[in-house]
Structure formats: structure tokens, C-alpha cells
Design an enzyme around this catalytic site. Structure first.
Site, PDB file in Angstrom:
ATOM      1  N   ASP A 115       9.474  47.060 -10.449  1.00 57.84           N
ATOM      2  CA  ASP A 115      10.249  47.225 -11.673  1.00 57.84           C
ATOM      3  C   ASP A 115      11.722  47.526 -11.373  1.00 57.84           C
ATOM      4  O   ASP A 115      12.029  48.371 -10.527  1.00 57.84           O
ATOM      5  CB  ASP A 115       9.665  48.359 -12.507  1.00 57.84           C
ATOM      6  CG  ASP A 115       8.179  48.154 -12.796  1.00 57.84           C
ATOM      7  OD1 ASP A 115       7.471  47.569 -11.959  1.00 57.84           O
ATOM      8  OD2 ASP A 115       7.722  48.607 -13.861  1.00 57.84           O
ATOM      9  N   ASP A 121       9.359  44.067 -15.890  1.00 56.66           N
ATOM     10  CA  ASP A 121      10.157  45.219 -16.334  1.00 56.66           C
ATOM     11  C   ASP A 121      11.569  45.173 -15.756  1.00 56.66           C
ATOM     12  O   ASP A 121      12.069  46.148 -15.183  1.00 56.66           O
ATOM     13  CB  ASP A 121       9.458  46.538 -15.986  1.00 56.66           C
ATOM     14  CG  ASP A 121       8.442  46.939 -17.042  1.00 56.66           C
ATOM     15  OD1 ASP A 121       8.136  46.105 -17.919  1.00 56.66           O
ATOM     16  OD2 ASP A 121       7.949  48.087 -16.997  1.00 56.66           O
ATOM     17  N   ASN A 124       5.491  44.808 -19.614  1.00 55.34           N
ATOM     18  CA  ASN A 124       5.364  45.309 -20.975  1.00 55.34           C
ATOM     19  C   ASN A 124       6.720  45.464 -21.662  1.00 55.34           C
ATOM     20  O   ASN A 124       6.828  45.298 -22.883  1.00 55.34           O
ATOM     21  CB  ASN A 124       4.601  46.642 -21.005  1.00 55.34           C
ATOM     22  CG  ASN A 124       5.281  47.736 -20.219  1.00 55.34           C
ATOM     23  OD1 ASN A 124       5.518  47.581 -19.008  1.00 55.34           O
ATOM     24  ND2 ASN A 124       5.588  48.849 -20.857  1.00 55.34           N
ATOM     25  N   HIS A 125       7.777  45.732 -20.917  1.00 53.09           N
ATOM     26  CA  HIS A 125       9.082  45.892 -21.553  1.00 53.09           C
ATOM     27  C   HIS A 125       9.677  44.552 -21.966  1.00 53.09           C
ATOM     28  O   HIS A 125      10.468  44.500 -22.918  1.00 53.09           O
ATOM     29  CB  HIS A 125      10.029  46.677 -20.636  1.00 53.09           C
ATOM     30  CG  HIS A 125       9.748  48.141 -20.641  1.00 53.09           C
ATOM     31  ND1 HIS A 125      10.373  49.021 -21.491  1.00 53.09           N
ATOM     32  CD2 HIS A 125       8.864  48.883 -19.918  1.00 53.09           C
ATOM     33  CE1 HIS A 125       9.911  50.254 -21.288  1.00 53.09           C
ATOM     34  NE2 HIS A 125       8.986  50.184 -20.340  1.00 53.09           N
ATOM     35  N   HIS A 160      14.334  47.608 -14.222  1.00 51.93           N
ATOM     36  CA  HIS A 160      14.848  48.346 -15.383  1.00 51.93           C
ATOM     37  C   HIS A 160      16.364  48.417 -15.462  1.00 51.93           C
ATOM     38  O   HIS A 160      16.958  49.498 -15.513  1.00 51.93           O
ATOM     39  CB  HIS A 160      14.246  49.745 -15.412  1.00 51.93           C
ATOM     40  CG  HIS A 160      12.840  49.780 -15.956  1.00 51.93           C
ATOM     41  ND1 HIS A 160      12.513  49.315 -17.212  1.00 51.93           N
ATOM     42  CD2 HIS A 160      11.677  50.214 -15.398  1.00 51.93           C
ATOM     43  CE1 HIS A 160      11.218  49.470 -17.416  1.00 51.93           C
ATOM     44  NE2 HIS A 160      10.675  49.984 -16.331  1.00 51.93           N
ATOM     45  N   HIS A 198       1.901  42.548 -13.798  1.00 44.77           N
ATOM     46  CA  HIS A 198       2.624  43.801 -14.006  1.00 44.77           C
ATOM     47  C   HIS A 198       1.708  45.013 -14.067  1.00 44.77           C
ATOM     48  O   HIS A 198       1.903  45.991 -13.341  1.00 44.77           O
ATOM     49  CB  HIS A 198       3.455  43.719 -15.285  1.00 44.77           C
ATOM     50  CG  HIS A 198       4.287  44.937 -15.540  1.00 44.77           C
ATOM     51  ND1 HIS A 198       5.366  45.273 -14.753  1.00 44.77           N
ATOM     52  CD2 HIS A 198       4.191  45.918 -16.490  1.00 44.77           C
ATOM     53  CE1 HIS A 198       5.898  46.404 -15.203  1.00 44.77           C
ATOM     54  NE2 HIS A 198       5.208  46.814 -16.246  1.00 44.77           N
TER      55      HIS A 198
END
Length: 396
Positions: free
Chosen positions: A71, A109, A144-145, A73, A249
Site C-alpha cells: 500500500d 491502496d 478497498n480505497h 496511500h 489486496h
């Protein structure tokens, strides 16, 4: 049986995925990378990479070094460190692919918690174009993001993330119609724009409020189903199999496989493209994107045994074995849940967890990546200016 050591990390000899055998045999004499009917000439001597599915679902990459990155972000600085640690990005700031015929897989993500989300997507797209010319490839799986943003759930968006959306929309509206080139170039453009904005920063409160509103509107336009960035995300699967390794993920479960991996990937892609709104299929592909046991939300494999209330370690291992057998894979790589101990493997090393929370919006931890080469798997840990390779497990 697997045992821990500090020497070599041999894996079982990979076998060709049965589903791709016919495609491979018809393409093995070629010197090109075949992706959905498109050929790319590699620089090396390895057999071509063959990709099946749209979005990509099964990948045969004979002899390739595979690198998995967790991830990100929205933290472009840490992303660069991670990619440099993986040996696929130049350290001179020129955004050049240095991985040769390497296959890079990013575990999702990219979005939320940071202010350079689109710049990271742009960088990965640029690296993919360069990698294909060298006989390598870059793949991303949606997390999921990504699905949350396409649903319009902006709870975890930083103010800088809204600003970037506003700037990106303005940039694209004033650019030529070549989306591919413009999108891949955003990572460089955004850097220049940020410098200019910092020099002319205005702290007038009412203007900042208007700017935030414009950013929210811009993000809604870009990420809604059928929006330009939602369509960009639609290029990526939620489950990807490269040789004998499965990447997703959250985590793949037996009922996901029974439902159909390619089917899930296509349904999520169609939803992101806005193609499922007028037919009988659900607007949001539930089995892949919603619920605690969906592909992008599942944490069964990434939590420690003490955190699992409803399951015991033997039960989890049994579920993993059933899943891997169903997709004819040897191991699975997941992100989603930050590992404070760094990249690690569990359940007889049938699961590798690669989310280390490297983003400054999460744990700001040292970037680490998983490398799979020949019969060895190892963790490469960044020391900013040097790399240290630590062998983790031996398969015997």
C-alpha cells in the site's frame, strides 16, 4: 515444509498455469510481449510475457524477477523509495524504469491518506510503458480505497488530495486529447505546479473554502463510474495471478474462486467504467468490493492468530490451501493490513503480507518489498541510500 533461515530461500519449481498453456505455446517462439493482442518488443532474451483477461487476470512471465510492493496511500516520496529499493526506478528523479525485464506488482491502496495519489498512478503508468519496451511489465491490483472512491466515499481523502484532483482536472481540460501521454506526464507536471502554488500561496480563508469545494467536485467527476480516473482504475484487476503466485489486496477465499476470478475482475472493471448501470447486474460488485470477506476487504490472512476470534490457525491454513489448490497456485501475496514487523509470511509461508504502512499518512515506516526470483523469495528493506536483502524462508 518451510523452515526459517538466513541463507537461501528456494521455492518449489514453478509450473505453467494450465489456463495459459495454449496461449504460451503459440507465442513462445515470438520475441514480443503479448498483452491482449498487442505486441511489445523486449530488450532481453526471455520468452514473452503473455497476459490473459481484460483487465489482466492470468500472466505467464517465464524467467522473470517479480517484485511486489504494498500500500502506498498517496505518498509519492515513499513510493519512490520503495520502487528504488525494488531496483525498478532511477534515483535521479527522472522517473526512468531500471528494472529491465522485471515484473512489478503493486497491491492496491494508492488512494487516500496522502496528497500525491494521481501522481503515483501516473508514475506507475509511465513505468509500465517503459517496462514493456524492455520486456518487463507493471501491474496494479485495486484495493478497498480504490473501490471506496469510485463509490464516492471520500472519508479518507486529505485536503491535498482534493487539491490535486482540482489541478489534474484543470490540466487535462487544457491538454491535447492524448490521454495516455498526458496522464503518464502528470507526475512531472504536478511537481512543477506545486512549486508554483507554494510561491503564490494565499491564506485567505474564504478562497480556501471555495478551493476545497472545487476539489470535492473535481474528485467526484474524476472517480465516479465512467469518470476518467475510474476508467483508469478499471484497467486493473482485483485478483492477479503471475506464474504460480496470486496477488490481491485483501485476500482470495474459496467462494471467490468458485464465483470466478475473471468474472469478478470483469464485473468490477465494468462497474468502474459505468457499463453496468443499465443492465441487470448490480451497480457495485458485492463479492469483490463490499463486506468483510470480499476480496478487497478480507483480513483473514493478514491478522495475527491472537486477533482471530472466529478462526483458529489450522482453520485458516486449511482455507488457504483450498484456495490455492483451486487456482493452481503455490502462494498468495496480500496488502491491506499494515505489518509492524515488516513484510512477512505466515501459514507455512503460503501467505506473504507486504503492507508495511510506509505512507506518512499511515505509519511512515521504512519501505520494504518482496522479491521472487527463480526459486527464491526474499524481503528487500530500504535503508534510503542502500538496500539490504534478508532471506526469509527455505522451502524443503
Amino acid at each position: 515444509m518451510a523452515s526459517f533461515c538466513l541463507n537461501s530461500v528456494p521455492l518449489p519449481r514453478p509450473s505453467q498455469p494450465r489456463k495459459l498453456t495454449e496461449t504460451i505455446s503459440s507465442s513462445s517462439s515470438s520475441s514480443s510481449l503479448l498483452v491482449d493482442g498487442h505486441n511489445y518488443t523486449p530488450a532481453g532474451t526471455l520468452k514473452p510475457i503473455v497476459v490473459s483477461g481484460n483487465p489482466p487476470t492470468f500472466v505467464s512471465a517465464p524467467g522473470r524477477r517479480i517484485v511486489a510492493v504494498g500500500d502506498l496511500h498517496g505518498d509519492l516520496r515513499q513510493t519512490r523509495f520503495a520502487l528504488q529499493t525494488a531496483g525498478v526506478l532511477s534515483s535521479d528523479g527522472q522517473n526512468l524504469w531500471t528494472g529491465g525485464e522485471t515484473v512489478l506488482v503493486q497491491l492496491g491502496d494508492v488512494l487516500d491518506r496522502g496528497e500525491d495519489e494521481i501522481a503515483i498512478l501516473s508514475l506507475l503508468r509511465s513505468l509500465d510503458k517503459q517496462a514493456k519496451a524492455k520486456g518487463g511489465a507493471v501491474f496494479q491490483v485495486n484495493g478497498n480505497h480504490e473501490t471506496m472512491n469510485v463509490e464516492g466515499d471520500f472519508r479518507y481523502v486529505e485536503s491535498g488530495g482534493f487539491d490535486e484532483c482540482n489541478d489534474f482536472l484543470e490540466y487535462m481540460n487544457h491538454s491535447a486529447d492524448d490521454w495516455e501521454e498526458n496522464f503518464a506526464g502528470w507526475v512531472d507536471v504536478s511537481k512543477r505546479w506545486k512549486v508554483d502554488q507554494q510561491m503564490s500561496m494565499n491564506s485567505w480563508g474564504p478562497w480556501n473554502l471555495v478551493k476545497r469545494q472545487r476539489g470535492i467536485i473535481a474528485r467526484s467527476i474524476l472517480f465516479r463510474p465512467g469518470g476518467s480516473l475510474a476508467c483508469e482504475l478499471a484497467r486493473h484487476p482485483v485478483v492477479l495471478k503471475v506464474n504460480d503466485w496470486v496477488f490481491c489486496h485483501g485476500g482470495l477465499l474459496p467462494h471467490h474462486v468458485e464465483y470466478g476470478v475473471e468474472r469478478m475482475n470483469k464485473e468490477v472493471s465494468d462497474w468502474m467504467r459505468g457499463l453496468s448501470e443499465n443492465d441487470d447486474s448490480p451497480k457495485v460488485p458485492f463479492i469483490a468490493t463490499r463486506g468483510y470477506d470480499s476480496v478487497v476487504w478480507n483480513r483473514l490472512y493478514s491478522r495475527d492468530a491472537l486477533d482471530l476470534v472466529d478462526y483458529k490457525a489450522k482453520q485458516v491454513y486449511s482455507i488457504i490451501k483450498e484456495t490455492l489448490e483451486a487456482v493452481d497456485a503455490k502462494a498468495m501475496v496480500v496488502g491491506h493490513t499494515p505489518q509492524t514487523m515488516g513484510v512477512n509470511c505466515k501459514y507455512n509461508c503460503s501467505i506473504w503480507r507486504v503492507d508495511v504502512g510506509m505512507s506518512s499518512g499511515v505509519l511512515n515506516s521504512r519501505p520494504e518489498v518482496l522479491e521472487i526470483r527463480d526459486n527464491e523469495a526474499r524481503v528487500i528493506r530500504s535503508k534510503r541510500d542502500t538496500r539490504s536483502e534478508i532471506q526469509i524462508v527455505e522451502y524443503i
